[in-house]
Design a protein around this motif. Structure first.
Motif, mmCIF file in Angstrom:
data_model
loop_
_atom_site.group_PDB
_atom_site.id
_atom_site.type_symbol
_atom_site.label_atom_id
_atom_site.label_comp_id
_atom_site.label_asym_id
_atom_site.label_seq_id
_atom_site.Cartn_x
_atom_site.Cartn_y
_atom_site.Cartn_z
ATOM 1 N N GLY B 29 14.622 -58.218 14.547
ATOM 2 C CA GLY B 29 14.094 -57.140 13.239
ATOM 3 C C GLY B 29 14.765 -57.620 12.099
ATOM 4 O O GLY B 29 15.072 -56.403 11.329
ATOM 5 N N ILE B 30 15.004 -58.670 11.804
ATOM 6 C CA ILE B 30 15.709 -58.940 10.346
ATOM 7 C C ILE B 30 14.698 -59.796 9.503
ATOM 8 O O ILE B 30 14.293 -60.690 9.662
ATOM 9 C CB ILE B 30 17.070 -59.779 10.413
ATOM 10 C CG1 ILE B 30 18.151 -59.427 11.598
ATOM 11 C CG2 ILE B 30 17.522 -60.161 9.298
ATOM 12 C CD1 ILE B 30 19.059 -60.340 12.036
ATOM 13 N N LEU B 57 19.677 -48.841 4.083
ATOM 14 C CA LEU B 57 19.344 -50.208 4.653
ATOM 15 C C LEU B 57 20.502 -51.235 5.075
ATOM 16 O O LEU B 57 21.431 -51.119 4.142
ATOM 17 C CB LEU B 57 18.444 -51.118 3.880
ATOM 18 C CG LEU B 57 16.987 -50.591 3.969
ATOM 19 C CD1 LEU B 57 16.050 -51.638 3.193
ATOM 20 C CD2 LEU B 57 16.418 -50.234 5.280
ATOM 21 N N ARG B 58 20.776 -52.076 5.913
ATOM 22 C CA ARG B 58 21.849 -52.779 6.178
ATOM 23 C C ARG B 58 21.582 -54.316 5.865
ATOM 24 O O ARG B 58 20.566 -54.744 5.932
ATOM 25 C CB ARG B 58 22.323 -52.851 7.591
ATOM 26 C CG ARG B 58 22.584 -51.541 8.214
ATOM 27 C CD ARG B 58 22.391 -51.254 9.470
ATOM 28 N NE ARG B 58 20.966 -51.900 9.940
ATOM 29 C CZ ARG B 58 20.767 -52.081 11.305
ATOM 30 N NH1 ARG B 58 21.473 -51.766 12.214
ATOM 31 N NH2 ARG B 58 19.534 -52.343 11.423
ATOM 32 N N ASP B 109 23.447 -56.872 13.206
ATOM 33 C CA ASP B 109 22.706 -55.660 12.699
ATOM 34 C C ASP B 109 22.342 -55.458 11.352
ATOM 35 O O ASP B 109 23.091 -54.824 10.606
ATOM 36 C CB ASP B 109 23.708 -54.514 13.141
ATOM 37 C CG ASP B 109 24.125 -54.201 14.733
ATOM 38 O OD1 ASP B 109 23.113 -54.776 15.454
ATOM 39 O OD2 ASP B 109 25.049 -54.010 15.179
ATOM 40 N N ASP B 111 18.946 -55.241 8.350
ATOM 41 C CA ASP B 111 17.572 -55.104 8.176
ATOM 42 C C ASP B 111 16.952 -56.126 7.402
ATOM 43 O O ASP B 111 15.659 -56.521 7.494
ATOM 44 C CB ASP B 111 17.388 -53.666 7.575
ATOM 45 C CG ASP B 111 17.919 -52.387 8.319
ATOM 46 O OD1 ASP B 111 17.423 -52.469 9.394
ATOM 47 O OD2 ASP B 111 18.896 -51.764 7.735
ATOM 48 N N ARG B 210 10.908 -52.877 0.737
ATOM 49 C CA ARG B 210 10.993 -51.856 1.708
ATOM 50 C C ARG B 210 9.591 -51.862 2.523
ATOM 51 O O ARG B 210 9.604 -51.694 3.851
ATOM 52 C CB ARG B 210 11.093 -50.373 1.283
ATOM 53 C CG ARG B 210 11.369 -49.379 2.340
ATOM 54 C CD ARG B 210 11.690 -48.131 1.765
ATOM 55 N NE ARG B 210 12.815 -47.830 1.030
ATOM 56 C CZ ARG B 210 14.157 -47.566 1.226
ATOM 57 N NH1 ARG B 210 14.168 -47.740 2.595
ATOM 58 N NH2 ARG B 210 15.080 -47.612 0.582
ATOM 59 N N ARG B 213 9.316 -55.262 4.522
ATOM 60 C CA ARG B 213 10.403 -55.032 5.753
ATOM 61 C C ARG B 213 9.514 -54.062 6.708
ATOM 62 O O ARG B 213 9.859 -54.385 8.085
ATOM 63 C CB ARG B 213 11.664 -54.504 5.370
ATOM 64 C CG ARG B 213 12.668 -53.690 6.341
ATOM 65 C CD ARG B 213 13.324 -54.966 7.337
ATOM 66 N NE ARG B 213 14.001 -54.511 8.336
ATOM 67 C CZ ARG B 213 13.626 -53.790 9.374
ATOM 68 N NH1 ARG B 213 12.750 -52.735 9.243
ATOM 69 N NH2 ARG B 213 14.331 -53.498 10.589
ATOM 70 N N ASN B 214 9.190 -52.921 6.568
ATOM 71 C CA ASN B 214 8.562 -52.072 7.335
ATOM 72 C C ASN B 214 7.365 -52.482 8.033
ATOM 73 O O ASN B 214 7.012 -52.167 9.370
ATOM 74 C CB ASN B 214 8.291 -50.713 6.867
ATOM 75 C CG ASN B 214 9.590 -49.898 6.630
ATOM 76 O OD1 ASN B 214 10.655 -50.387 6.978
ATOM 77 N ND2 ASN B 214 9.438 -48.946 5.638
ATOM 78 N N PRO B 220 11.227 -49.981 13.262
ATOM 79 C CA PRO B 220 12.521 -50.434 13.115
ATOM 80 C C PRO B 220 13.741 -49.697 13.959
ATOM 81 O O PRO B 220 13.336 -48.636 14.274
ATOM 82 C CB PRO B 220 12.646 -49.658 11.440
ATOM 83 C CG PRO B 220 11.223 -48.775 11.323
ATOM 84 C CD PRO B 220 10.480 -49.314 12.331
ATOM 85 N N ASN B 221 14.771 -50.239 14.129
ATOM 86 C CA ASN B 221 15.435 -49.919 15.074
ATOM 87 C C ASN B 221 16.775 -49.210 14.563
ATOM 88 O O ASN B 221 17.018 -49.190 13.373
ATOM 89 C CB ASN B 221 16.206 -51.324 15.910
ATOM 90 C CG ASN B 221 16.541 -52.357 15.079
ATOM 91 O OD1 ASN B 221 16.380 -52.196 13.816
ATOM 92 N ND2 ASN B 221 16.907 -53.375 15.595
#
Ligand SMILES: Nc1nc2c(ncn2[C@@H]2O[C@H](COP(=O)(O)OP(=O)(O)OP(=O)(O)O)[C@@H](O)[C@H]2O)c(=O)[nH]1
Ligand SMILES: [Mg+2]
Ligand SMILES: [Zn+2]
Lengths: 114, 221
Positions: B29-30, B57-58, B109, B111, B210, B213-214, B220-221
């Motif tokens: 999920g990256i 977001l990370r 971990d 995004d 964003r 990403r989505n 998204p986790n």
């Protein structure tokens, strides 16, 4: 530096091909290099000679470079011309709305192997 | 000896590494973004602004800085995890080096991960790094003629960020002309004029990131 990077990838691609096709020795390697690919053939051959010593299947190989001429397309008058001779500006109409059609590629055409 | 016709790109092995990395990141999920530009175009400033603005977001940043760790420190201060990549003096990042950089990051971990590629407009465009998105930056002082001089970079990128727009009054940079030149090479390219200094245009770019990403990761986790 650019040549070093390309040779590194070339050697790796050939190693993998040798493994897949169960080749033990690669002889001639024919590369097609575009006229404006930015690859300096002397530097390329030097880099190749350095790398082939480190890859057993390539130790007796020979690199043959073929040049692909560069051709530019003019968007204004819809004609083509020799890139190296005329550069960015179209010799037919003087427009600078021109794009490279071919001549910046670097392709492994064929290899001789057993 | 037999003759084998290949007709393959010299970088075929890199292309395979890139596909493998893309699959690995997708599973985690990256979203990996390959950030390419000339040196000094404002990559680090833009990325640290994005990291500061999008606090929910990370982020991870992979820095292909050849000699120093200045950019990596800036990114850590902004709130991203960062790792320094050793390109061994190479003029570009390839998929193998990018995968190694991910291994060096202790966590997965994230995004969004940005790869700050080596600063030049030629070589990085030729190598697939495994990124799902290619973002290039052209800064106003560099000039609006760059699409004519470095067509491959513009043809390969998904997003063009025109940076340092606060400097437009001081330069002969025609934004419309630049966009039309870029679109001629790449009709699908999305263009975002921004100033990381004043913040102008940043919201549009951030909301596009964003959305990408989505849509890439529906859960998204
Ligand atoms: N006026 C203005 N200057 C900017 C902007 N963004 C960056 N700069 C300046 O441009 C210079 C280079 O910025 P960096 O963010 O370090 O650029 P970079 O692309 O990461 O540079 P390298 O990693 O060294 O290639 C710095 O002096 C910044 O302050 C902007 O939006 N407007
Ligand atoms: Mg930087
Ligand atoms: Zn013409």
């Amino acid at each position: 530096m650019h040549e070093m990077g390309i040779v590194l990838h070339l050697a790796k691609t050939l190693d993998e091909t040798a493994e897949q096709e169960k080749l033990t020795k690669i002889g001639r390697v024919v590369l097609q290099v575009g006229e404006v690919s930015g690859i300096m053939t002397d530097l390329f051959t030097d880099a190749w000679n350095y790398f082939k010593g480190r890859h057993p299947v390539l130790s007796e190989s020979e690199l043959v470079l073929e040049t692909i001429p560069a051709v530019t397309w003019c968007d204004n008058c819809k004609r083509t011309y020799e890139t190296v001779k005329y550069g960015k500006e179209c010799p037919h109409c003087g427009s600078a709305e021109t794009w490279l059609l071919k001549g910046n590629e670097c392709i492994i055409k064929e290899i001789e192997a057993e | 000896m037999k003759i084998i016709e290949l007709g393959a790109s010299v970088t075929a092995s890199n292309d395979r590494d890139a596909e493998a990395l893309r699959a690995r990141l997708k599973a985690k999920g990256i979203l990996l973004v390959n950030v390419m530009s000339a040196a000094g175009s404002g990559k680090t400033t833009l990325l640290s602004r994005i990291v500061k603005d999008m606090k929910d977001l990370r982020f991870a940043v992979l820095e292909a800085d050849i000699a120093s760790d200045v950019d990596a420190l800036t990114m850590e201060q902004a709130g991203a995890k960062s790792v320094q990549v050793h390109t061994g003096g190479m003029c570009h990042m390839d998929a193998g080096m990018t995968a190694a950089a991910f291994d060096a990051l202790e966590s997965t971990d994230f995004d969004i991960a940005f790869l700050e590629n080596v600063g030049n407009l030629i070589c990085p465009a030729e190598y697939d790094t495994g990124a799902a998105l290619k973002l290039m930056i052209l800064s106003v002082p560099e000039g609006d003629d760059k699409p004519l001089k470095y067509p491959l970079m513009f043809a390969e990128s998904d997003i063009l960020v025109i940076s340092k727009t606060d400097a437009l009054p001081y330069f002969n940079f025609d934004v419309e002309k630049c966009i039309s030149r870029a679109k001629k090479l790449n009709p699908g390219i999305a263009v975002f004029p921004v100033s990381a200094k004043t913040g102008a245009g940043m919201e549009a770019l951030e909301s596009a990131l964003r959305t990408i990403r989505n849509s890439e990761f529906r859960n998204p986790n």
